[in-house]
Design an enzyme around this catalytic site. Sequence first.
Site, short mmCIF file in Angstrom:
data_model
loop_
_atom_site.label_atom_id
_atom_site.label_comp_id
_atom_site.label_asym_id
_atom_site.label_seq_id
_atom_site.Cartn_x
_atom_site.Cartn_y
_atom_site.Cartn_z
N ASP A 112 37.04 -22.55 -92.79
CA ASP A 112 37.96 -23.46 -93.36
C ASP A 112 37.47 -24.41 -94.43
O ASP A 112 36.19 -24.95 -94.14
CB ASP A 112 39.20 -23.64 -92.46
CG ASP A 112 40.33 -23.82 -93.30
OD1 ASP A 112 40.52 -23.76 -94.56
OD2 ASP A 112 41.54 -24.08 -92.90
C1 BGC Z 1 43.61 -24.10 -95.66
C2 BGC Z 1 43.19 -22.65 -95.92
C3 BGC Z 1 42.75 -22.34 -97.30
C4 BGC Z 1 41.79 -23.46 -97.69
C5 BGC Z 1 41.45 -23.17 -99.40
C6 BGC Z 1 42.42 -24.99 -96.49
O1 BGC Z 1 43.03 -26.26 -96.54
O2 BGC Z 1 43.84 -24.19 -94.31
O3 BGC Z 1 44.13 -21.62 -95.30
O4 BGC Z 1 42.69 -21.21 -97.34
O5 BGC Z 1 42.27 -24.64 -97.47
O6 BGC Z 1 42.43 -23.59 -100.02
#
Ligand code: BGC
Length: 867
Positions: free
Chosen positions: A283
């Site tokens: 993530d």
């Molecule tokens: C989120 C993800 C997301 C990623 C990219 C993170 O903060 O938890 O779900 O895909 O950011 O934006």
Amino acid sequence: MAVNLAYRLILFSLVQWALSLEALTPRASGTEAYSPPYYPAPKGGWLSNWASAYQKAHTVVSKMTLVEKVNLTTGTGIFMGPCAGQTGSAPRVGIPSLCLHDSPLGIRNSDHNTAFPPGITVGATFDKDLMYERGVALGEEARGKGINVLLGPSVGSLGRKPRGGRNWEGFGADPSLQAVGGSLTIKGMQSAGAIASLKHLVGNEQEMHRMSSVITQGYSSNIDDRTLHELYLWPFAEGVRAGAGSVMMAYNDVNRSSCSQNSKLINDILKDELGFQGFVVTDWLAHIGGVSSALAGLDMSMPGDGAIPLFGTSYWAWELSRSILNGTIPVERLNDMVTRIVATWYKMGQDQDYPTPNFSGNTLDETGPLYPGALISPTGVVNQYVDVQGNHSITARAIARDGITLLKNDGNILPLRKNDSLKVFGSDAGPNPDGLNTCGDQGCNKGVLTMGWGSGTSRLPYLVTPQEAIANISSNVEFYLTDKFPSSVKSGPQDTAIVFINADSGENYITVEGNPGDRTTAGLHAWHNGDELVKAAAEKFTKVVVVVHTVGPILLEKWIDLDPVKAVLFAHLPGQEAGWSLTDILFGDYSPSGHLPYTIPRSESDYPESVGLLSQPFGQIQDDFTEGLYIDYRHFLKANITPRYPFGHGLSYTTFNFSDPKLSTVTTLDTTYPAAREPKGSTPTYPTTKPPASEAAWPQNFNRIWRYLYPYLDKPEDAAANSTKSYPYPDGYSTEPKPAPRAGGAEGGNSALWDVAFSTQVKITNTGSREGRAVAQLYVELPGSLGLDTPSRQLRQFEKTRILKPGESEVLTLEVTRKDLSVWDVVVQDWKAPVNGEGVKFWIGESVADLRVGCAVGGCSVLEYYD
Ligand code: BGC
């Protein structure tokens, strides 16, 4: 006064201190959650359905230099390109930079895209065709914008915590519903060539304290093996089975080991047991260790940054080059990372004319810096405003409409007639007074609530509000779009009041009206004094219809039993087609056919204590999943608590009769455990010699962008010379492959788990006077002979009829697999089913509490049979 304040401060500090002590105090030995080591990382490519993609990848990767390989594993840095993250490229061998971008409901921060209803609304449709159709449309839009990897669907969080901020991104608080929603979305998306990134593995059930950083440690979701397999992993297993090209690890720890470098989760469960052949990505900014994560099976770091974003540091990039040259990370591991990434790219056909990004998630301007994260950046055209919407508004509207869930309809007050005298209340019926999309990532709750907030959003290309749609149909309507009931409003006996209320939540990096993602301040109450608005309307009007736009369950107790409150519609989160989808139902063009994807309780105290939000200032939060399998309806049944509305509940304007149930054996479950797994096939091999240090040297006359993450080293020969330095490898580290786990064998696990064991059929007849669609939900009740305490009902299958005219029937077939009837045997490490299905009960009905027919081996009957 001052003394009082000082006293409160001291008390507050004492409480904080006590809390931190509690967190820091080790638990009695033997009870502490622990994630066992599992090394080495299994190589990808051993499944025949991926063989040709891996063959192509092997050919290309064989030609790649060290830095070309490293480039594909590491993001170029946050805000260092148009997408949420992008890898470096290897143009010499034809591999472009890969664009990874949100969201699970539409293209985030872009233009000319569709803002679909989010997962929770999709789940409420219980409609497999719409689930797939939306997936296809999402994939087409991603492709149209040049997004290689679309960051979704989300099947974790699962909805364990009703206040959890991101439950609405997924499909409902049940593993099978999540699994079906997730898998069909993946299949749809990938049919258009976009790579799905199934997220977040696993246990990210609340937003607060999810992330680890230099100053804090994210919470640890402490989940026992059985609960992990039967609940939280279930939708991931199905998603892998559906062919997901990528899996995103969660921010939090699982059993005290960070998901992004948890060898048990990635190496063992995901890559070995579930046979995942694609690539594993962090993530965003969840990367906390370079060698540790590589050894634990991570394949891609996003957006590539190290401990502090935008500082131009990374745990990988040139550090990965260094770790290869000094021998800390075996070169085989790097080869496997890259092969997985390139194979996935081939598998989705992205070598065939896949567009490069033509949009920017950073700005809507046509031109701008190409690398906004760099202070000085070349500029150019960043947005080409490509319209990718096609005719997707049709699907968006169908989902928003077919998800609408009618909870109550006393005296058949709905549908309304076009000339009914209507008074509409609540700001949730109208537009955001500040304008469309004025809050970044939808981080506010103004006007009709179309989605939650955070990265799981997109900009609305347009919005049809309920106000506009109602006004389009009715000329006998007055709107009072405030959240305070206007005392001056007149009411007559003919009037129907329609009251709009909502409840929002989202991702942790934005706080809305005191809620840091999770619903801390709002609790499970309607926002903006919604309860008061309904009550005030019920005092004045004799006919009140309540429309609720919500991220999840809210408490209805303050007004649900008031006599004037005749009807309640949960319209969930409708996306851009909020208005049209609602009037389709309100005025009876369609009968409601949505069903609740979660339980609505009477009181928050009806939930197990362990599913409350956790917060503490110091020390790592230990989130113990002590309720085990008993979340949502599984808990309500076990605790014998009657909720306000059960999981799966949803009325129609017509009624349905369930008859002629049949059960037939398809594949005999003649053994407790499935047949032996298929052996692992071979994986691509490469020379295991270290690449020459010169491969990591900066190219001559290279024009560096400040803070951009490169794979090059200033003195690569020094890194290579340092190879005797020993690295403190984790306990249990080994380069000797483990024997293939018995529960594995194919994508998702041993393919015998998906043998259809039983096929059930039920005839559904429209017995009312309007047309409508019914949903048949199949719950299994597993026998005590399995020797384990198991929820008394578990949704395992569902199907939805076409639109049935009054008197018309349709026979639905619901298939149940071996896995559907199995429990996870933690000792044997395999799925255990009752032989021949002996003792299993199959219940089919319109909700978990409205079961119409029951079957067991040997026969079926209408419900009374089992009463
Ligand atoms: C989120 C993800 C997301 C990623 C990219 C993170 O903060 O938890 O779900 O895909 O950011 O934006």
